[in-house]
Design an enzyme around this catalytic site. Structure first.
Site, mmCIF file in Angstrom:
data_model
loop_
_atom_site.group_PDB
_atom_site.id
_atom_site.type_symbol
_atom_site.label_atom_id
_atom_site.label_comp_id
_atom_site.label_asym_id
_atom_site.label_seq_id
_atom_site.Cartn_x
_atom_site.Cartn_y
_atom_site.Cartn_z
ATOM 1 N N CYS A 118 -85.346 15.715 75.773
ATOM 2 C CA CYS A 118 -85.503 16.095 74.363
ATOM 3 C C CYS A 118 -84.226 16.718 73.816
ATOM 4 O O CYS A 118 -83.489 17.372 74.536
ATOM 5 C CB CYS A 118 -86.660 17.092 74.257
ATOM 6 S SG CYS A 118 -86.816 17.878 72.654
ATOM 7 N N CYS A 145 -84.056 21.616 72.253
ATOM 8 C CA CYS A 145 -83.495 22.840 72.857
ATOM 9 C C CYS A 145 -82.278 22.470 73.695
ATOM 10 O O CYS A 145 -82.201 21.370 74.241
ATOM 11 C CB CYS A 145 -84.521 23.507 73.767
ATOM 12 S SG CYS A 145 -86.002 24.100 72.934
ATOM 13 N N CYS A 164 -94.912 21.754 72.419
ATOM 14 C CA CYS A 164 -93.531 22.217 72.261
ATOM 15 C C CYS A 164 -93.528 23.726 72.440
ATOM 16 O O CYS A 164 -94.284 24.443 71.771
ATOM 17 C CB CYS A 164 -92.991 21.840 70.884
ATOM 18 S SG CYS A 164 -91.338 22.515 70.579
ATOM 19 N N GLN A 185 -87.191 30.786 56.188
ATOM 20 C CA GLN A 185 -86.659 30.888 57.547
ATOM 21 C C GLN A 185 -87.739 30.534 58.568
ATOM 22 O O GLN A 185 -88.887 30.980 58.457
ATOM 23 C CB GLN A 185 -86.145 32.306 57.808
ATOM 24 C CG GLN A 185 -84.918 32.687 57.000
ATOM 25 C CD GLN A 185 -83.625 32.097 57.559
ATOM 26 O OE1 GLN A 185 -83.627 31.333 58.513
ATOM 27 N NE2 GLN A 185 -82.512 32.443 56.942
ATOM 28 N N TYR A 222 -75.782 31.339 46.560
ATOM 29 C CA TYR A 222 -76.639 30.461 47.390
ATOM 30 C C TYR A 222 -77.980 31.163 47.648
ATOM 31 O O TYR A 222 -78.422 31.306 48.779
ATOM 32 C CB TYR A 222 -75.988 30.138 48.742
ATOM 33 C CG TYR A 222 -74.600 29.551 48.687
ATOM 34 C CD1 TYR A 222 -74.405 28.197 48.448
ATOM 35 C CD2 TYR A 222 -73.478 30.354 48.900
ATOM 36 C CE1 TYR A 222 -73.128 27.654 48.415
ATOM 37 C CE2 TYR A 222 -72.194 29.829 48.865
ATOM 38 C CZ TYR A 222 -72.022 28.481 48.618
ATOM 39 O OH TYR A 222 -70.756 27.945 48.586
ATOM 40 N N GLU A 240 -78.077 29.646 42.263
ATOM 41 C CA GLU A 240 -78.436 28.500 43.109
ATOM 42 C C GLU A 240 -78.329 27.222 42.281
ATOM 43 O O GLU A 240 -78.668 27.213 41.097
ATOM 44 C CB GLU A 240 -79.865 28.689 43.635
ATOM 45 C CG GLU A 240 -80.429 27.533 44.436
ATOM 46 C CD GLU A 240 -79.606 27.207 45.664
ATOM 47 O OE1 GLU A 240 -79.057 26.081 45.701
ATOM 48 O OE2 GLU A 240 -79.487 28.055 46.564
ATOM 49 N N ASP A 282 -75.103 33.357 51.506
ATOM 50 C CA ASP A 282 -75.791 32.737 52.644
ATOM 51 C C ASP A 282 -75.715 31.226 52.470
ATOM 52 O O ASP A 282 -76.683 30.579 52.084
ATOM 53 C CB ASP A 282 -77.244 33.229 52.688
ATOM 54 C CG ASP A 282 -78.005 32.689 53.896
ATOM 55 O OD1 ASP A 282 -77.373 32.060 54.767
ATOM 56 O OD2 ASP A 282 -79.231 32.886 53.968
ATOM 57 N N CYS A 327 -74.939 30.654 59.327
ATOM 58 C CA CYS A 327 -75.653 29.962 60.412
ATOM 59 C C CYS A 327 -74.700 29.093 61.229
ATOM 60 O O CYS A 327 -75.139 28.301 62.057
ATOM 61 C CB CYS A 327 -76.794 29.118 59.856
ATOM 62 S SG CYS A 327 -76.275 27.850 58.682
#
Length: 454
Positions: free
Chosen positions: A81, A84, A162, A286, A315, A336, A384, A411
Protein backbone atom coordinates in the site's frame (compact mmCIF):
# COMPACT_ATOMS: atom_id res chain seq x y z
CA UNK A 1 33.81 9.86 -10.06
CA UNK A 2 31.33 7.24 -8.86
CA UNK A 3 31.37 3.74 -10.23
CA UNK A 4 28.67 3.19 -12.84
CA UNK A 5 25.34 2.06 -11.41
CA UNK A 6 22.52 0.50 -13.41
CA UNK A 7 18.90 -0.57 -12.95
CA UNK A 8 18.40 -4.08 -11.46
CA UNK A 9 21.89 -3.95 -9.97
CA UNK A 10 22.19 -5.15 -6.36
CA UNK A 11 24.34 -2.98 -4.08
CA UNK A 12 25.26 -2.74 -0.38
CA UNK A 13 24.31 0.55 1.25
CA UNK A 14 24.86 2.19 4.64
CA UNK A 15 21.82 4.36 5.42
CA UNK A 16 22.51 7.71 7.08
CA UNK A 17 19.16 9.54 6.97
CA UNK A 18 15.52 9.48 5.87
CA UNK A 19 14.27 11.19 2.71
CA UNK A 20 11.18 13.39 2.58
CA UNK A 21 9.06 10.43 1.42
CA UNK A 22 10.27 8.12 4.20
CA UNK A 23 12.89 6.20 2.23
CA UNK A 24 16.35 5.49 3.61
CA UNK A 25 19.16 7.57 2.10
CA UNK A 26 22.81 6.58 1.74
CA UNK A 27 25.69 7.21 -0.64
CA UNK A 28 27.83 5.05 -2.91
CA UNK A 29 31.05 6.92 -3.70
CA UNK A 30 29.22 10.19 -3.06
CA UNK A 31 26.22 9.20 -5.24
CA UNK A 32 22.86 9.38 -3.40
CA UNK A 33 20.74 6.23 -3.25
CA UNK A 34 17.14 6.24 -1.94
CA UNK A 35 16.10 2.84 -0.58
CA UNK A 36 12.44 2.18 0.24
CA UNK A 37 12.12 0.29 3.54
CA UNK A 38 15.55 1.21 4.96
CA UNK A 39 16.20 3.10 8.19
CA UNK A 40 19.11 5.30 9.37
CA UNK A 41 21.94 3.29 10.93
CA UNK A 42 21.19 0.18 8.90
CA UNK A 43 23.40 -1.68 6.43
CA UNK A 44 21.10 -2.98 3.68
CA UNK A 45 21.22 -4.82 0.37
CA UNK A 46 19.30 -2.88 -2.27
CA UNK A 47 18.05 -3.76 -5.73
CA UNK A 48 18.10 -0.62 -7.86
CA UNK A 49 15.05 0.10 -10.00
CA UNK A 50 16.14 3.35 -11.62
CA UNK A 51 19.33 5.37 -11.95
CA UNK A 52 19.18 9.09 -12.69
CA UNK A 53 21.95 11.67 -13.23
CA UNK A 54 22.30 12.63 -9.58
CA UNK A 55 20.61 9.81 -7.64
CA UNK A 56 19.29 6.25 -7.78
CA UNK A 57 16.24 4.57 -6.21
CA UNK A 58 15.77 0.99 -5.12
CA UNK A 59 14.07 -1.53 -2.84
CA UNK A 60 15.57 -3.22 0.19
CA UNK A 61 15.93 -6.96 -0.36
CA UNK A 62 17.89 -7.70 2.84
CA UNK A 63 18.56 -5.85 6.09
CA UNK A 64 22.11 -6.79 7.10
CA UNK A 65 22.37 -4.60 10.23
CA UNK A 66 19.06 -3.73 11.89
CA UNK A 67 18.21 -0.38 13.52
CA UNK A 68 17.02 -0.56 17.14
CA UNK A 69 14.11 1.65 16.01
CA UNK A 70 12.81 -0.95 13.50
CA UNK A 71 9.43 -2.46 14.41
CA UNK A 72 7.04 -4.91 12.76
CA UNK A 73 4.26 -3.06 10.84
CA UNK A 74 0.75 -3.81 12.15
CA UNK A 75 -0.87 -3.59 8.70
CA UNK A 76 -0.78 -6.80 6.62
CA UNK A 77 -0.68 -4.87 3.31
CA UNK A 78 1.78 -2.20 4.48
CA UNK A 79 4.49 -3.07 1.93
CA UNK A 80 2.09 -3.03 -1.02
CA UNK A 81 0.00 0.00 0.00
CA UNK A 82 1.09 3.57 -0.65
CA UNK A 83 -0.84 5.14 2.25
CA UNK A 84 1.78 4.82 5.04
CA UNK A 85 5.55 5.02 4.75
CA UNK A 86 6.85 4.69 8.33
CA UNK A 87 5.03 1.82 10.05
CA UNK A 88 8.37 -0.04 10.21
CA UNK A 89 9.83 2.78 12.35
CA UNK A 90 9.00 3.10 16.06
CA UNK A 91 6.77 6.06 16.91
CA UNK A 92 9.56 7.68 18.93
CA UNK A 93 11.77 7.24 15.87
CA UNK A 94 9.13 8.82 13.63
CA UNK A 95 8.95 11.92 15.82
CA UNK A 96 12.72 12.36 15.76
CA UNK A 97 12.83 11.76 12.00
CA UNK A 98 10.19 14.44 11.38
CA UNK A 99 12.05 16.97 13.51
CA UNK A 100 15.20 16.12 11.53
CA UNK A 101 13.32 16.43 8.22
CA UNK A 102 12.47 20.05 9.10
CA UNK A 103 16.06 20.76 10.22
CA UNK A 104 17.47 19.23 7.01
CA UNK A 105 15.15 21.28 4.76
CA UNK A 106 16.03 24.51 6.55
CA UNK A 107 19.75 23.79 6.27
CA UNK A 108 19.89 22.25 2.77
CA UNK A 109 17.31 24.44 0.97
CA UNK A 110 17.20 27.62 3.07
CA UNK A 111 20.87 27.55 4.17
CA UNK A 112 19.70 28.39 7.69
CA UNK A 113 21.80 27.26 10.64
CA UNK A 114 21.24 27.38 14.40
CA UNK A 115 17.46 27.69 13.97
CA UNK A 116 15.54 26.50 17.03
CA UNK A 117 13.52 23.49 15.80
CA UNK A 118 11.61 22.06 18.77
CA UNK A 119 10.82 18.35 19.33
CA UNK A 120 7.80 17.19 17.30
CA UNK A 121 4.44 17.47 19.08
CA UNK A 122 3.25 13.87 19.30
CA UNK A 123 -0.15 12.23 18.89
CA UNK A 124 -1.20 10.39 22.09
CA UNK A 125 -2.89 7.68 19.98
CA UNK A 126 -1.06 7.50 16.60
CA UNK A 127 -3.56 5.04 15.06
CA UNK A 128 -7.12 5.35 13.68
CA UNK A 129 -6.83 9.15 13.61
CA UNK A 130 -8.08 10.05 10.12
CA UNK A 131 -11.55 11.60 10.27
CA UNK A 132 -11.75 11.63 6.45
CA UNK A 133 -11.58 8.55 4.22
CA UNK A 134 -11.36 8.51 0.41
CA UNK A 135 -10.98 4.99 -0.96
CA UNK A 136 -11.11 3.89 -4.61
CA UNK A 137 -13.50 1.15 -5.77
CA UNK A 138 -13.01 -1.14 -8.78
CA UNK A 139 -13.99 -4.47 -10.29
CA UNK A 140 -11.39 -7.19 -10.75
CA UNK A 141 -13.38 -9.66 -12.84
CA UNK A 142 -16.46 -10.25 -10.68
CA UNK A 143 -14.73 -9.27 -7.44
CA UNK A 144 -15.30 -5.85 -5.83
CA UNK A 145 -12.06 -4.24 -4.68
CA UNK A 146 -12.09 -1.43 -2.11
CA UNK A 147 -8.92 -0.13 -0.50
CA UNK A 148 -5.97 1.94 -1.57
CA UNK A 149 -3.68 2.30 -4.55
CA UNK A 150 -0.41 0.39 -4.59
CA UNK A 151 2.59 2.73 -4.56
CA UNK A 152 2.85 4.81 -7.75
CA UNK A 153 0.12 2.78 -9.55
CA UNK A 154 -3.64 2.69 -10.11
CA UNK A 155 -3.84 -0.93 -8.97
CA UNK A 156 -6.12 -1.20 -5.95
CA UNK A 157 -4.96 -3.14 -2.90
CA UNK A 158 -8.09 -4.66 -1.33
CA UNK A 159 -8.18 -3.60 2.34
CA UNK A 160 -10.54 -4.85 5.05
CA UNK A 161 -9.20 -2.52 7.77
CA UNK A 162 -7.02 0.60 7.53
CA UNK A 163 -5.10 1.20 10.75
CA UNK A 164 -4.90 4.98 10.36
CA UNK A 165 -8.60 5.46 9.51
CA UNK A 166 -11.19 6.31 12.15
CA UNK A 167 -12.95 3.06 13.09
CA UNK A 168 -16.27 4.39 11.76
CA UNK A 169 -14.72 4.94 8.32
CA UNK A 170 -13.67 1.29 8.24
CA UNK A 171 -17.25 0.30 9.06
CA UNK A 172 -18.56 2.55 6.25
CA UNK A 173 -16.30 0.82 3.70
CA UNK A 174 -17.45 -2.61 4.95
CA UNK A 175 -21.15 -1.65 4.74
CA UNK A 176 -20.81 -0.24 1.19
CA UNK A 177 -18.94 -3.41 0.13
CA UNK A 178 -21.76 -5.55 1.56
CA UNK A 179 -24.41 -3.39 -0.18
CA UNK A 180 -22.60 -3.61 -3.54
CA UNK A 181 -22.37 -7.42 -3.29
CA UNK A 182 -25.97 -7.89 -2.16
CA UNK A 183 -27.52 -5.65 -4.83
CA UNK A 184 -24.92 -6.34 -7.55
CA UNK A 185 -23.77 -2.72 -7.81
CA UNK A 186 -20.65 -2.69 -10.03
CA UNK A 187 -17.46 -0.86 -9.13
CA UNK A 188 -15.84 1.44 -11.68
CA UNK A 189 -13.65 -0.05 -14.41
CA UNK A 190 -11.22 2.72 -15.26
CA UNK A 191 -9.87 1.20 -18.48
CA UNK A 192 -13.39 0.60 -19.90
CA UNK A 193 -14.93 3.69 -18.22
CA UNK A 194 -17.86 1.55 -17.06
CA UNK A 195 -19.45 0.80 -13.72
CA UNK A 196 -21.11 2.87 -11.00
CA UNK A 197 -19.14 3.38 -7.77
CA UNK A 198 -15.75 5.10 -8.17
CA UNK A 199 -14.87 6.14 -4.61
CA UNK A 200 -16.27 6.00 -1.09
CA UNK A 201 -15.74 8.99 1.17
CA UNK A 202 -16.42 8.89 4.88
CA UNK A 203 -16.27 11.95 7.16
CA UNK A 204 -16.50 11.64 10.93
CA UNK A 205 -17.14 14.44 13.40
CA UNK A 206 -14.74 13.21 16.07
CA UNK A 207 -16.18 15.38 18.85
CA UNK A 208 -19.84 15.34 17.75
CA UNK A 209 -20.01 11.71 16.62
CA UNK A 210 -21.79 12.73 13.38
CA UNK A 211 -21.00 10.73 10.24
CA UNK A 212 -21.29 11.59 6.55
CA UNK A 213 -21.01 9.10 3.67
CA UNK A 214 -20.29 10.32 0.14
CA UNK A 215 -20.68 7.90 -2.75
CA UNK A 216 -18.73 9.05 -5.82
CA UNK A 217 -20.38 7.62 -8.91
CA UNK A 218 -19.81 7.60 -12.66
CA UNK A 219 -23.60 7.62 -13.20
CA UNK A 220 -26.29 10.21 -12.41
CA UNK A 221 -28.42 7.74 -10.42
CA UNK A 222 -27.71 5.20 -7.67
CA UNK A 223 -29.83 2.02 -7.70
CA UNK A 224 -30.97 0.69 -4.30
CA UNK A 225 -29.93 3.94 -2.57
CA UNK A 226 -32.66 3.51 0.08
CA UNK A 227 -31.28 0.09 0.92
CA UNK A 228 -27.83 1.62 1.44
CA UNK A 229 -29.31 4.28 3.74
CA UNK A 230 -31.04 1.55 5.77
CA UNK A 231 -27.82 -0.47 6.09
CA UNK A 232 -25.80 2.59 7.12
CA UNK A 233 -28.41 3.59 9.72
CA UNK A 234 -28.32 0.07 11.14
CA UNK A 235 -24.55 -0.44 11.23
CA UNK A 236 -22.78 2.96 11.47
CA UNK A 237 -23.20 4.76 14.84
CA UNK A 238 -23.86 8.48 14.31
CA UNK A 239 -24.70 8.16 10.59
CA UNK A 240 -26.43 11.39 9.63
CA UNK A 241 -26.28 11.95 5.87
CA UNK A 242 -25.63 10.24 2.51
CA UNK A 243 -24.48 12.36 -0.42
CA UNK A 244 -23.94 11.29 -4.02
CA UNK A 245 -21.12 13.04 -5.86
CA UNK A 246 -21.25 12.62 -9.64
CA UNK A 247 -17.93 12.38 -11.48
CA UNK A 248 -18.30 11.31 -15.13
CA UNK A 249 -14.88 12.58 -16.23
CA UNK A 250 -11.92 10.39 -17.12
CA UNK A 251 -9.68 11.96 -14.50
CA UNK A 252 -7.58 11.31 -11.40
CA UNK A 253 -9.57 13.97 -9.50
CA UNK A 254 -11.75 12.15 -6.97
CA UNK A 255 -14.76 14.46 -6.68
CA UNK A 256 -16.92 15.82 -9.47
CA UNK A 257 -18.63 19.21 -9.34
CA UNK A 258 -22.20 18.04 -8.67
CA UNK A 259 -23.53 16.77 -5.32
CA UNK A 260 -26.98 15.26 -4.66
CA UNK A 261 -28.14 14.75 -1.09
CA UNK A 262 -29.81 11.33 -0.88
CA UNK A 263 -30.50 11.35 2.86
CA UNK A 264 -30.12 13.84 5.70
CA UNK A 265 -28.91 17.46 5.67
CA UNK A 266 -25.91 17.00 3.32
CA UNK A 267 -23.40 18.11 5.96
CA UNK A 268 -22.19 17.30 9.46
CA UNK A 269 -20.67 19.33 12.30
CA UNK A 270 -17.49 18.92 14.30
CA UNK A 271 -15.76 20.98 16.98
CA UNK A 272 -12.26 22.30 17.55
CA UNK A 273 -11.90 23.84 20.98
CA UNK A 274 -15.05 25.88 21.65
CA UNK A 275 -15.74 26.39 17.94
CA UNK A 276 -18.18 24.43 15.79
CA UNK A 277 -17.65 23.86 12.06
CA UNK A 278 -19.91 22.79 9.20
CA UNK A 279 -18.37 20.06 7.06
CA UNK A 280 -19.82 19.36 3.61
CA UNK A 281 -18.61 16.84 1.02
CA UNK A 282 -16.04 19.26 -0.40
CA UNK A 283 -15.15 21.31 2.70
CA UNK A 284 -11.56 21.42 3.90
CA UNK A 285 -11.14 20.26 7.49
CA UNK A 286 -7.93 18.92 9.06
CA UNK A 287 -8.00 15.10 8.93
CA UNK A 288 -6.57 14.67 12.45
CA UNK A 289 -8.88 16.52 14.82
CA UNK A 290 -6.81 16.03 17.99
CA UNK A 291 -3.58 17.22 16.40
CA UNK A 292 -5.34 20.08 14.58
CA UNK A 293 -6.29 21.47 18.00
CA UNK A 294 -2.59 21.43 19.01
CA UNK A 295 -1.53 22.95 15.68
CA UNK A 296 -3.97 25.86 15.99
CA UNK A 297 -3.14 26.39 19.67
CA UNK A 298 0.53 26.68 18.68
CA UNK A 299 -0.29 29.19 15.92
CA UNK A 300 -2.33 31.21 18.42
CA UNK A 301 0.52 31.13 20.95
CA UNK A 302 3.05 32.29 18.33
CA UNK A 303 0.77 35.17 17.25
CA UNK A 304 1.10 36.57 20.84
CA UNK A 305 -2.28 38.30 20.77
CA UNK A 306 -3.41 40.63 23.57
CA UNK A 307 -6.85 41.56 22.20
CA UNK A 308 -5.69 44.82 20.60
CA UNK A 309 -4.24 43.46 17.33
CA UNK A 310 -5.46 43.43 13.75
CA UNK A 311 -4.65 40.07 12.17
CA UNK A 312 -4.77 38.91 8.55
CA UNK A 313 -5.06 35.19 7.79
CA UNK A 314 -3.75 34.57 4.27
CA UNK A 315 -5.00 31.32 2.61
CA UNK A 316 -7.77 31.24 5.24
CA UNK A 317 -9.73 28.37 3.65
CA UNK A 318 -12.97 27.74 5.54
CA UNK A 319 -11.83 29.99 8.37
CA UNK A 320 -10.66 27.49 11.00
CA UNK A 321 -7.47 29.32 12.01
CA UNK A 322 -9.15 32.72 11.41
CA UNK A 323 -11.86 31.99 13.97
CA UNK A 324 -9.31 30.72 16.51
CA UNK A 325 -7.42 34.02 16.10
CA UNK A 326 -10.61 36.09 16.30
CA UNK A 327 -11.17 34.94 19.88
CA UNK A 328 -7.97 36.73 20.99
CA UNK A 329 -7.66 39.64 18.50
CA UNK A 330 -9.42 42.97 17.96
CA UNK A 331 -10.14 42.28 14.27
CA UNK A 332 -9.29 39.44 11.90
CA UNK A 333 -9.40 39.41 8.10
CA UNK A 334 -9.34 36.10 6.21
CA UNK A 335 -8.32 36.09 2.52
CA UNK A 336 -9.04 33.15 0.22
CA UNK A 337 -9.34 32.75 -3.56
CA UNK A 338 -11.81 29.80 -3.47
CA UNK A 339 -15.47 31.02 -3.43
CA UNK A 340 -16.95 27.93 -1.72
CA UNK A 341 -14.37 28.18 1.09
CA UNK A 342 -15.28 31.82 1.75
CA UNK A 343 -18.98 30.87 1.84
CA UNK A 344 -18.24 28.17 4.44
CA UNK A 345 -16.04 30.59 6.43
CA UNK A 346 -18.84 33.16 6.67
CA UNK A 347 -21.33 30.49 7.78
CA UNK A 348 -18.88 29.21 10.42
CA UNK A 349 -18.32 32.75 11.75
CA UNK A 350 -22.07 33.39 11.95
CA UNK A 351 -22.87 30.10 13.66
CA UNK A 352 -20.10 30.65 16.22
CA UNK A 353 -21.37 34.22 16.85
CA UNK A 354 -17.99 35.74 15.95
CA UNK A 355 -18.49 39.31 14.75
CA UNK A 356 -14.88 40.49 14.46
CA UNK A 357 -13.92 38.13 11.59
CA UNK A 358 -14.14 39.51 8.05
CA UNK A 359 -13.68 37.31 4.98
CA UNK A 360 -12.43 38.54 1.61
CA UNK A 361 -12.67 36.59 -1.64
CA UNK A 362 -9.62 37.37 -3.74
CA UNK A 363 -5.90 37.07 -4.43
CA UNK A 364 -3.82 37.85 -1.32
CA UNK A 365 -1.14 39.63 -3.39
CA UNK A 366 -3.79 42.19 -4.42
CA UNK A 367 -5.99 42.21 -1.32
CA UNK A 368 -3.20 42.92 1.20
CA UNK A 369 -2.25 46.28 -0.42
CA UNK A 370 -5.99 47.03 -0.77
CA UNK A 371 -6.45 46.53 2.98
CA UNK A 372 -3.52 48.83 3.67
CA UNK A 373 -5.01 51.44 1.33
CA UNK A 374 -8.29 51.18 3.23
CA UNK A 375 -6.52 52.01 6.48
CA UNK A 376 -6.19 48.44 7.82
CA UNK A 377 -2.68 47.98 9.27
CA UNK A 378 -2.03 44.32 10.22
CA UNK A 379 -0.03 43.71 13.38
CA UNK A 380 0.17 39.96 12.69
CA UNK A 381 -0.10 37.94 9.49
CA UNK A 382 -0.79 34.20 9.56
CA UNK A 383 -0.36 32.07 6.46
CA UNK A 384 -1.20 28.41 5.87
CA UNK A 385 -0.52 27.77 2.16
CA UNK A 386 -0.94 24.52 0.20
CA UNK A 387 2.00 22.10 -0.25
CA UNK A 388 3.36 24.21 -3.13
CA UNK A 389 3.97 27.04 -0.65
CA UNK A 390 3.50 30.76 -1.32
CA UNK A 391 3.93 32.64 -4.57
CA UNK A 392 6.77 35.15 -4.31
CA UNK A 393 4.38 38.02 -5.02
CA UNK A 394 2.27 36.99 -1.98
CA UNK A 395 5.39 36.95 0.21
CA UNK A 396 6.41 40.36 -1.17
CA UNK A 397 2.91 41.71 -0.45
CA UNK A 398 3.15 40.41 3.13
CA UNK A 399 6.55 42.06 3.60
CA UNK A 400 5.27 45.32 2.10
CA UNK A 401 2.61 45.79 4.81
CA UNK A 402 5.30 45.27 7.53
CA UNK A 403 3.44 43.28 10.20
CA UNK A 404 5.25 42.99 13.55
CA UNK A 405 4.90 39.21 13.55
CA UNK A 406 4.34 36.46 10.97
CA UNK A 407 3.12 32.95 11.81
CA UNK A 408 3.74 30.49 8.97
CA UNK A 409 1.88 27.15 9.15
CA UNK A 410 3.38 24.69 6.66
CA UNK A 411 2.67 21.14 5.48
CA UNK A 412 5.87 20.92 3.39
CA UNK A 413 9.33 21.57 4.91
CA UNK A 414 10.92 22.07 1.47
CA UNK A 415 8.63 24.91 0.33
CA UNK A 416 8.66 26.32 3.87
CA UNK A 417 12.47 26.64 3.75
CA UNK A 418 12.30 28.27 0.31
CA UNK A 419 9.69 30.82 1.44
CA UNK A 420 11.53 31.65 4.66
CA UNK A 421 14.49 32.78 2.57
CA UNK A 422 12.28 35.48 1.01
CA UNK A 423 10.88 36.58 4.38
CA UNK A 424 14.27 36.76 6.11
CA UNK A 425 15.59 38.90 3.25
CA UNK A 426 12.64 41.21 3.96
CA UNK A 427 13.96 41.80 7.52
CA UNK A 428 12.08 39.05 9.36
CA UNK A 429 13.88 36.89 11.91
CA UNK A 430 12.97 33.24 12.57
CA UNK A 431 12.41 32.81 16.32
CA UNK A 432 11.42 29.15 16.51
CA UNK A 433 9.93 26.27 14.54
CA UNK A 434 7.48 23.74 15.99
CA UNK A 435 6.91 20.48 14.05
CA UNK A 436 3.52 18.83 14.69
CA UNK A 437 2.80 15.18 13.84
CA UNK A 438 -0.53 15.50 12.05
CA UNK A 439 -0.06 12.25 10.11
CA UNK A 440 1.48 9.44 12.22
CA UNK A 441 2.85 6.42 10.30
CA UNK A 442 3.45 8.62 7.23
CA UNK A 443 6.42 10.77 6.18
CA UNK A 444 4.41 14.01 6.29
CA UNK A 445 4.96 16.68 8.93
CA UNK A 446 3.36 20.06 9.67
CA UNK A 447 5.34 22.97 11.12
CA UNK A 448 4.51 26.30 12.77
CA UNK A 449 7.11 29.07 12.46
CA UNK A 450 7.24 32.30 14.46
CA UNK A 451 8.93 35.28 12.80
CA UNK A 452 9.33 38.85 14.05
CA UNK A 453 10.25 41.98 12.17
CA UNK A 454 13.84 42.92 13.05
Amino acid sequence: MTKELSAKQIIDLTVTSLGSSGEGVGKVDGFAVFAVGALPGEDVRVKLNQVKKSYATGQVIKVVTTSKERVTPVCPVYKECGGCQLQHLSYEGQLKAKQQQVVDALERIGHFHDIKVLPTIYDEIPWHYRNKMQVPVAMEGKKIEIGCFAQATHKIIDVEECFIQNEKNNVIAAVVRKWMKEFKIPGYMEDKQRGIVRHIMGRVGVRTGEVMVVLVTATPTVPHAKDLVYMLQKEVPGFKTLVQNINTRHTNVILGEKNKTIFGPGSIKDKLGDLSFNISAQSFFQVNSEQAQKLYDTALEYAKLTGKETVVDVYCGTGTITLFLAQKAKNVFGIEIVPSAIRDAKINAKENKIANANFILGDAAKELPNLLGAGVKPDVIVLDPPRAGCEVRVLEAIASVKPKRIVYVSCNPATLARDLVVLTKAKYKIIKVQPVDMFPQTAHVESVVQLIRS
